[in-house]
Design a protein around this motif. Structure first.
Motif, PDB file in Angstrom:
ATOM      1  N   ALA A   1      -6.793   8.840   2.389  1.00 48.59           N
ATOM      2  CA  ALA A   1      -6.585   8.565   0.981  1.00 48.59           C
ATOM      3  C   ALA A   1      -6.872   9.873   0.159  1.00 48.59           C
ATOM      4  N   SER A   2      -6.214   9.714  -0.922  1.00 47.78           N
ATOM      5  CA  SER A   2      -6.308  10.846  -1.750  1.00 47.78           C
ATOM      6  C   SER A   2      -5.948  10.310  -3.175  1.00 47.78           C
TER       7      SER A   2
ATOM      8  N   ILE B   1      -0.724   2.005  -2.373  1.00 44.15           N
ATOM      9  CA  ILE B   1      -1.050   2.848  -3.577  1.00 44.15           C
ATOM     10  C   ILE B   1      -1.732   1.673  -4.521  1.00 44.15           C
ATOM     11  N   LEU B   2      -2.922   2.169  -4.975  1.00 44.53           N
ATOM     12  CA  LEU B   2      -4.150   1.150  -5.664  1.00 44.53           C
ATOM     13  C   LEU B   2      -4.165   1.700  -6.967  1.00 44.53           C
ATOM     14  N   PHE B   3      -3.903   0.895  -8.139  1.00 46.81           N
ATOM     15  CA  PHE B   3      -4.261   1.369  -9.383  1.00 46.81           C
ATOM     16  C   PHE B   3      -5.358   0.467 -10.018  1.00 46.81           C
ATOM     17  N   SER B   4      -6.198   1.275 -10.498  1.00 44.25           N
ATOM     18  CA  SER B   4      -7.501   0.229 -11.283  1.00 44.25           C
ATOM     19  C   SER B   4      -7.205   0.599 -12.700  1.00 44.25           C
ATOM     20  N   GLY B   5      -7.193  -0.614 -13.577  1.00 44.40           N
ATOM     21  CA  GLY B   5      -6.973  -0.615 -14.978  1.00 44.40           C
ATOM     22  C   GLY B   5      -8.569  -0.862 -15.394  1.00 44.40           C
TER      23      GLY B   5
ATOM     24  N   TRP C   1      -5.019   5.749  -6.062  1.00 45.79           N
ATOM     25  CA  TRP C   1      -5.558   6.162  -4.725  1.00 45.79           C
ATOM     26  C   TRP C   1      -4.020   5.769  -3.886  1.00 45.79           C
ATOM     27  N   VAL C   2      -3.705   6.817  -3.072  1.00 46.47           N
ATOM     28  CA  VAL C   2      -2.544   6.763  -2.108  1.00 46.47           C
ATOM     29  C   VAL C   2      -3.201   6.611  -0.595  1.00 46.47           C
ATOM     30  N   VAL C   3      -2.980   5.558  -0.057  1.00 50.00           N
ATOM     31  CA  VAL C   3      -3.607   5.325   1.215  1.00 50.00           C
ATOM     32  C   VAL C   3      -2.656   5.177   2.206  1.00 50.00           C
ATOM     33  N   ALA C   4      -3.048   6.152   3.335  1.00 51.54           N
ATOM     34  CA  ALA C   4      -2.050   6.025   4.599  1.00 51.54           C
ATOM     35  C   ALA C   4      -2.857   5.785   5.987  1.00 51.54           C
ATOM     36  N   HIS C   5      -1.953   5.397   6.874  1.00 55.84           N
ATOM     37  CA  HIS C   5      -2.764   4.885   8.122  1.00 55.84           C
ATOM     38  C   HIS C   5      -1.761   5.579   9.348  1.00 55.84           C
TER      39      HIS C   5
END
Length: 202
Positions: A34-35, A73-77, A24-28
């Motif tokens: 987010a996308s 930027i959010l990575f989930s494993g 997830w790429v998160v902007a403000h």
């Protein structure tokens, strides 16, 4: 004070990102946008220094990041529910084990045609590696150039890395063994392997 849930190495963080490239790429820019986008890491001295990706020019995230390039930027494993039914101590509460990484980044778009080609070819090579009859962007012919005009590549320089690998490090040995057995019965090999790696000697 040592964080019991911290990754043991930069290599573990890199492995999580490589194995789970959709982030997830998160902007403000006054409101959150987010996308989910596939990203590729750039490594310097064994640590992720930047992340490369691309997005549609029509994506509202594009305009938001041009206005404010600081992003999350959010990575989930691997992750999974840890059932209380596996544990003999019935006063123990269920939990959730997971490995996640956050990157605070400064993101910049790069309109250089060669830059987009290099990124798309690298991404395709990484995703197609080891597949029989692997696909390559050159197979798209003229359509490749048409679609290229609709997207823009970016480079996200890492400002801060925050990682949490919650894999039972705080559990008693007997409880940990019961959790491992429960995950084994459910065939959760992805979570099992990380739990064993984060708890050497148990």
């Amino acid at each position: 004070m040592t964080d019991v849930f911290a990754p043991k190495s930069d290599e573990q963080v890199l492995r999580l990102v490589l194995g789970n490239p959709l982030a997830w790429v998160v902007a403000h820019d006054g409101e959150f946008r987010a996308s989910p986008l596939p990203l590729r890491p750039r490594v310097q001295v064994g640590r992720i220094a930047a992340l490369e990706g691309h997005m549609s020019r029509a994506n509202p995230l594009h305009a938001a990041l041009e206005r404010n390039p600081r992003a999350l930027i959010l990575f989930s494993g691997p992750q999974g529910y840890i059932s209380g039914s596996w544990v003999s101590n019935r006063t123990w509460a269920p939990t959730w084990n997971y490995a996640v990484v956050q990157f605070v980044v400064d993101l910049a778009f790069d309109e250089t045609p060669a830059r987009l080609d290099a990124h798309l070819h690298d991404l395709a090579d990484a995703m197609e590696r080891g597949r029989p009859n692997a696909w390559h962007p050159s197979e798209m012919g003229e359509r490749y150039e048409k679609l290229k005009r609709l997207i823009v590549p970016f480079d996200a320089k890492v400002v801060e890395q925050r990682a949490k690998f919650k894999m039972g490090q705080d559990e008693r040995d007997a409880t940990f063994a019961e959790i491992i057995a429960g995950l084994g019965r459910e065939g959760r090999d992805d979570l099992l392997s990380w739990m064993k790696e984060m708890n050497p000697g148990r």
